[in-house]
Design a protein around this motif. Structure first.
Motif, PDB file in Angstrom:
ATOM      1  N   MET A  31       0.824  -1.199   0.000  1.00 40.73           N
ATOM      2  CA  MET A  31       0.000   0.000   0.000  1.00 40.73           C
ATOM      3  C   MET A  31       0.863   1.255   0.000  1.00 40.73           C
ATOM      4  SD  MET A  31      -3.136   1.261   2.502  1.00 40.73           S
ATOM      5  CE  MET A  31      -4.344   0.202   1.689  1.00 40.73           C
ATOM      6  N   LEU A  32       0.345   2.258  -0.713  1.00 40.48           N
ATOM      7  CA  LEU A  32       0.937   3.588  -0.727  1.00 40.48           C
ATOM      8  C   LEU A  32      -0.196   4.580  -0.566  1.00 40.48           C
ATOM      9  CD1 LEU A  32       3.264   5.659  -1.465  1.00 40.48           C
ATOM     10  CD2 LEU A  32       2.496   5.403  -3.834  1.00 40.48           C
ATOM     11  N   GLU A  33      -0.062   5.525   0.365  1.00 41.91           N
ATOM     12  CA  GLU A  33      -1.054   6.590   0.520  1.00 41.91           C
ATOM     13  C   GLU A  33      -0.474   7.868  -0.053  1.00 41.91           C
ATOM     14  OE1 GLU A  33      -3.819   6.619   3.791  1.00 41.91           O
ATOM     15  OE2 GLU A  33      -2.574   5.144   4.826  1.00 41.91           O
ATOM     16  N   LYS A  34      -1.187   8.413  -1.051  1.00 41.50           N
ATOM     17  CA  LYS A  34      -0.684   9.598  -1.752  1.00 41.50           C
ATOM     18  C   LYS A  34      -1.859  10.502  -2.088  1.00 41.50           C
ATOM     19  CE  LYS A  34       1.887  10.810  -5.983  1.00 41.50           C
ATOM     20  NZ  LYS A  34       2.905  11.656  -5.319  1.00 41.50           N
ATOM     21  N   ASP A  35      -1.743  11.768  -1.716  1.00 39.76           N
ATOM     22  CA  ASP A  35      -2.798  12.758  -1.995  1.00 39.76           C
ATOM     23  C   ASP A  35      -4.146  12.303  -1.444  1.00 39.76           C
ATOM     24  OD1 ASP A  35      -0.909  14.321  -3.383  1.00 39.76           O
ATOM     25  OD2 ASP A  35      -1.281  13.215  -5.245  1.00 39.76           O
ATOM     26  N   GLN A  36      -4.119  11.717  -0.243  1.00 45.52           N
ATOM     27  CA  GLN A  36      -5.312  11.257   0.470  1.00 45.52           C
ATOM     28  C   GLN A  36      -6.036  10.109  -0.263  1.00 45.52           C
ATOM     29  OE1 GLN A  36      -7.532  14.939   1.104  1.00 45.52           O
ATOM     30  NE2 GLN A  36      -6.504  15.237   3.082  1.00 45.52           N
ATOM     31  N   LEU A  37      -5.306   9.437  -1.146  1.00 49.00           N
ATOM     32  CA  LEU A  37      -5.845   8.271  -1.840  1.00 49.00           C
ATOM     33  C   LEU A  37      -5.056   7.028  -1.448  1.00 49.00           C
ATOM     34  CD1 LEU A  37      -6.330   9.679  -5.456  1.00 49.00           C
ATOM     35  CD2 LEU A  37      -8.072   9.410  -3.690  1.00 49.00           C
ATOM     36  N   GLN A  38      -5.742   5.888  -1.462  1.00 47.98           N
ATOM     37  CA  GLN A  38      -5.097   4.614  -1.192  1.00 47.98           C
ATOM     38  C   GLN A  38      -4.714   3.967  -2.527  1.00 47.98           C
ATOM     39  OE1 GLN A  38      -7.911   5.593   0.725  1.00 47.98           O
ATOM     40  NE2 GLN A  38      -6.315   6.103   2.207  1.00 47.98           N
TER      41      GLN A  38
END
Length: 235
Positions: A31-38
């Motif tokens: 998992m990567l969380e980027k710009d409040q997206l999963q």
């Protein structure tokens, strides 16, 4: 001659072991969380899926599924479908991807992105599955193998189903999240659902068992309808 044969066999074994070790390094979920997206990546022995969604906002953004191989820190993929652009079906891509026990450094979605491992794969359900049977009116109906299919990609703790057509690139829907499978009880916790965001947050419980390459599960769908399905391993 015997010496040359032994060297050839040893070379094959070493190459096979090396290839397996590289593919095994990716198995599981990341998992990567980027710009409040999963952003979630799932890898089975043969298939991968990449999905972007907003868990808090209950919004699905994108998914794609394909086959892959991983050698010398290079990830080679072949797309089976892309929810955003059906026209790229069959596209082949090679990107950098180096995995450790806890972290994956990969050029996805941008160069040198750092992903966190969620699970290592493993378990009775860790595979790619295709639905092959569904009970209707008390009778189990066989679903013949074709380009239009519904698959489920399962790692050690995450799942994703997708309804697709690998001949046309059509995408009909997807959903996924986390799951548990213990003592014959299979439970799905939905984190994204492309067709109906109101299903996000739901937990679905089933009776489940694996017999050879077939996985049986019985319970109720997200609509509350009774279901009994058989899924067969794709890899």
């Amino acid at each position: 001659m015997k010496k040359l044969f032994a060297i050839a066999v040893l070379s094959v074994l070493v190459f096979s072991s090396f290839s397996l070790t590289n593919n095994a390094a990716l198995l599981g979920s990341w998992m990567l969380e980027k710009d409040q997206l999963q952003h979630v990546l799932l890898f089975t022995n043969k298939h991968y899926s990449y999905t972007i969604y907003d868990l808090k906002g209950k919004k699905f953004h994108h998914t794609e599924v394909g086959t892959y191989s991983h050698t010398n820190s290079k990830l080679e993929t072949i797309l089976e479908f892309n929810s955003t652009d059906p026209g790229v079906m069959g596209k082949q891509t090679t990107i950098n991807a180096a995995a450790s026990n806890k972290e994956l450094t990969i050029d996805w979605p941008v160069a040198d992105s750092k992903w966190t491992r969620i699970d290592n794969g493993g378990g009775a359900l860790n595979a790619t599955w295709r639905i092959t049977g569904r009970e209707q009116g008390g009778k189990m109906n066989t679903i013949q193998k074709s380009a239009r299919k519904t698959i489920k990609i399962m790692t050690g703790g995450r799942f994703q189903w997708a309804a697709i057509n690998t001949a046309t690139g059509e995408f009909f829907g997807t959903g996924g999240g986390t799951y548990t499978f213990t003592d014959g009880r299979y439970t799905e916790n939905i984190e994204f659902f492309s067709r109906d965001s109101s299903r996000v947050g739901m937990s679905l419980n089933f009776e489940g068992k694996v017999e050879g390459n077939d996985w049986h599960h019985r319970g109720k769908s997200s609509k509350g309808d009774p279901i009994y399905e058989i899924w067969s391993k794709e890899d």
